[in-house]
Design a protein around this motif. Structure first.
Motif, PDB file in Angstrom:
ATOM      1  N   HIS A  25     -24.912 -71.905  13.717  1.00  0.00           N
ATOM      2  CA  HIS A  25     -23.537 -71.825  13.221  1.00  0.00           C
ATOM      3  C   HIS A  25     -23.134 -70.365  12.962  1.00  0.00           C
ATOM      4  O   HIS A  25     -22.061 -69.930  13.380  1.00  0.00           O
ATOM      5  CB  HIS A  25     -23.406 -72.670  11.954  1.00  0.00           C
ATOM      6  N   VAL A  26     -23.999 -69.629  12.290  1.00  0.00           N
ATOM      7  CA  VAL A  26     -23.703 -68.212  12.006  1.00  0.00           C
ATOM      8  C   VAL A  26     -23.648 -67.412  13.312  1.00  0.00           C
ATOM      9  O   VAL A  26     -22.768 -66.571  13.501  1.00  0.00           O
ATOM     10  CB  VAL A  26     -24.735 -67.622  11.023  1.00  0.00           C
ATOM     11  N   GLU A  27     -24.588 -67.673  14.222  1.00  0.00           N
ATOM     12  CA  GLU A  27     -24.567 -66.986  15.514  1.00  0.00           C
ATOM     13  C   GLU A  27     -23.282 -67.301  16.279  1.00  0.00           C
ATOM     14  O   GLU A  27     -22.697 -66.420  16.915  1.00  0.00           O
ATOM     15  CB  GLU A  27     -25.775 -67.394  16.361  1.00  0.00           C
ATOM     16  N   GLY A  28     -22.842 -68.554  16.225  1.00  0.00           N
ATOM     17  CA  GLY A  28     -21.614 -68.941  16.909  1.00  0.00           C
ATOM     18  C   GLY A  28     -20.392 -68.241  16.325  1.00  0.00           C
ATOM     19  O   GLY A  28     -19.536 -67.742  17.064  1.00  0.00           O
ATOM     20  N   LEU A  37     -12.888 -64.757  20.593  1.00  0.00           N
ATOM     21  CA  LEU A  37     -12.719 -66.063  21.222  1.00  0.00           C
ATOM     22  C   LEU A  37     -11.979 -67.070  20.336  1.00  0.00           C
ATOM     23  O   LEU A  37     -11.815 -68.230  20.739  1.00  0.00           O
ATOM     24  CB  LEU A  37     -14.100 -66.642  21.595  1.00  0.00           C
ATOM     25  N   ASP A  38     -11.542 -66.679  19.151  1.00  0.00           N
ATOM     26  CA  ASP A  38     -10.830 -67.576  18.228  1.00  0.00           C
ATOM     27  C   ASP A  38     -11.604 -68.862  17.951  1.00  0.00           C
ATOM     28  O   ASP A  38     -11.041 -69.967  17.975  1.00  0.00           O
ATOM     29  CB  ASP A  38      -9.428 -67.904  18.752  1.00  0.00           C
ATOM     30  N   CYS A  39     -12.878 -68.737  17.693  1.00  0.00           N
ATOM     31  CA  CYS A  39     -13.767 -69.855  17.339  1.00  0.00           C
ATOM     32  C   CYS A  39     -13.903 -70.888  18.458  1.00  0.00           C
ATOM     33  O   CYS A  39     -14.212 -72.054  18.201  1.00  0.00           O
ATOM     34  CB  CYS A  39     -13.324 -70.521  16.037  1.00  0.00           C
ATOM     35  N   ASP A  45     -21.834 -69.712  27.381  1.00  0.00           N
ATOM     36  CA  ASP A  45     -22.181 -68.547  26.554  1.00  0.00           C
ATOM     37  C   ASP A  45     -23.362 -68.824  25.621  1.00  0.00           C
ATOM     38  O   ASP A  45     -23.983 -67.886  25.127  1.00  0.00           O
ATOM     39  CB  ASP A  45     -20.987 -68.099  25.704  1.00  0.00           C
ATOM     40  N   LEU A  46     -23.654 -70.084  25.356  1.00  0.00           N
ATOM     41  CA  LEU A  46     -24.733 -70.416  24.414  1.00  0.00           C
ATOM     42  C   LEU A  46     -26.041 -69.741  24.792  1.00  0.00           C
ATOM     43  O   LEU A  46     -26.750 -69.217  23.935  1.00  0.00           O
ATOM     44  CB  LEU A  46     -24.944 -71.929  24.331  1.00  0.00           C
ATOM     45  N   ARG A  47     -26.365 -69.739  26.056  1.00  0.00           N
ATOM     46  CA  ARG A  47     -27.641 -69.152  26.486  1.00  0.00           C
ATOM     47  C   ARG A  47     -27.679 -67.638  26.257  1.00  0.00           C
ATOM     48  O   ARG A  47     -28.741 -67.043  26.229  1.00  0.00           O
ATOM     49  CB  ARG A  47     -27.918 -69.484  27.956  1.00  0.00           C
TER      50      ARG A  47
END
Length: 189
Positions: A25-28, A37-39, A45-47
Motif C-alpha cells: 500500500h505504501v509502495e503504491g 498517476l493520481d492514485c 507497473d507493479l513489477r
C-alpha cells in the motif's frame, strides 16, 4: 520531487493488513505520487516497484484498492495526496519564483563565492562586569574553579587544577554518616 502524505494515524488504520499488504500500500502510494498517476496504477507497473505483488489481492479484498480494468485505483489515503495538476502548478510556480530570484542560486565551480559580513557579531567578553567570569570550561578567568555553591553566591575559590593536587581532607564529603537520615522515615534508602 513529490511527496506522499500519510496521516499520523495511518498505521492505526492499517493494523489489520499483513506486513506485505502494508508495504504494498505504501509502495503504491509512493509510486503513484512519484509518477503523478493520481492514485491509479497500471497493473504492468507493479513489477517495477512492488516487493510483494501478491499482496494486491489483500488490498483489493479489503477495499483499500479497486480494480478498474488494467488499472488499480488506491482508495485509502487517496484524499491526502495532491493531484497531478496541483503538483505541476506548484512546480511551475517554483520555476517562476526561481527565475525571479526566489531562491539563492548555487555557486558555479568557476566563480568565487562572495564574502559577506556576518549578520551578528560574537561577544566574547561579559557585559555584566562580574568579577568571577567563567571561560565556558568551568574555570574562572583567574584560574579558580567555581562549584555550585560559589556560582550561586558569586564567590570563587582557588581550587586545584588536577585530581593529583587535591587534598583529601579539605575536599571530603561535607556530610558524615550521622548527618544523613538514611534509615529515618522520608530518608533515602
Amino acid at each position: 520531487m513529490t511527496w506522499t502524505k500519510l496521516s499520523d494515524d495511518f498505521p492505526d488504520d492499517c493494523w489489520t493488513l499483513s506486513d506485505a499488504a502494508f508495504r504494498m500500500h505504501v509502495e503504491g502510494l509512493t509510486w503513484s505520487n512519484r509518477k503523478l498517476l493520481d492514485c491509479r496504477i497500471p497493473r504492468d507497473d507493479l513489477r517495477r516497484f512492488a516487493k510483494h505483488p501478491d499482496a494486491v489481492n489483500e488490498l483489493l479484498d479489503g477495499g483499500w484498492w479497486i480494480a478498474e480494468g488494467d488499472t488499480l485505483r488506491i482508495r485509502h489515503h487517496a484524499d491526502y495526496q495532491r493531484l497531478r495538476e496541483q503538483v505541476i502548478a506548484q512546480q511551475e510556480a517554483n520555476k517562476t519564483n526561481g527565475r525571479k530570484g526566489g531562491r539563492p542560486r548555487k555557486a558555479r565551480p568557476d566563480s568565487k563565492p562572495e564574502r559577506s559580513a556576518p549578520e551578528t557579531e560574537s561577544v566574547s567578553e561579559s557585559q555584566s562586569g562580574s568579577e568571577t567570569q567563567r571561560d565556558r570550561t568551568g574555570r574562572v578567568q583567574d584560574g579558580a574553579l567555581m562549584g555550585a555553591e560559589e556560582r550561586c553566591s558569586g564567590r570563587a575559590t582557588e581550587r586545584p587544577a588536577t585530581v593529583d593536587q587535591l587534598d583529601p581532607d579539605q575536599y571530603a564529603n561535607r556530610w558524615g554518616p550521622s548527618d544523613v537520615p538514611w534509615d529515618e522515615p522520608g530518608g533515602v534508602s
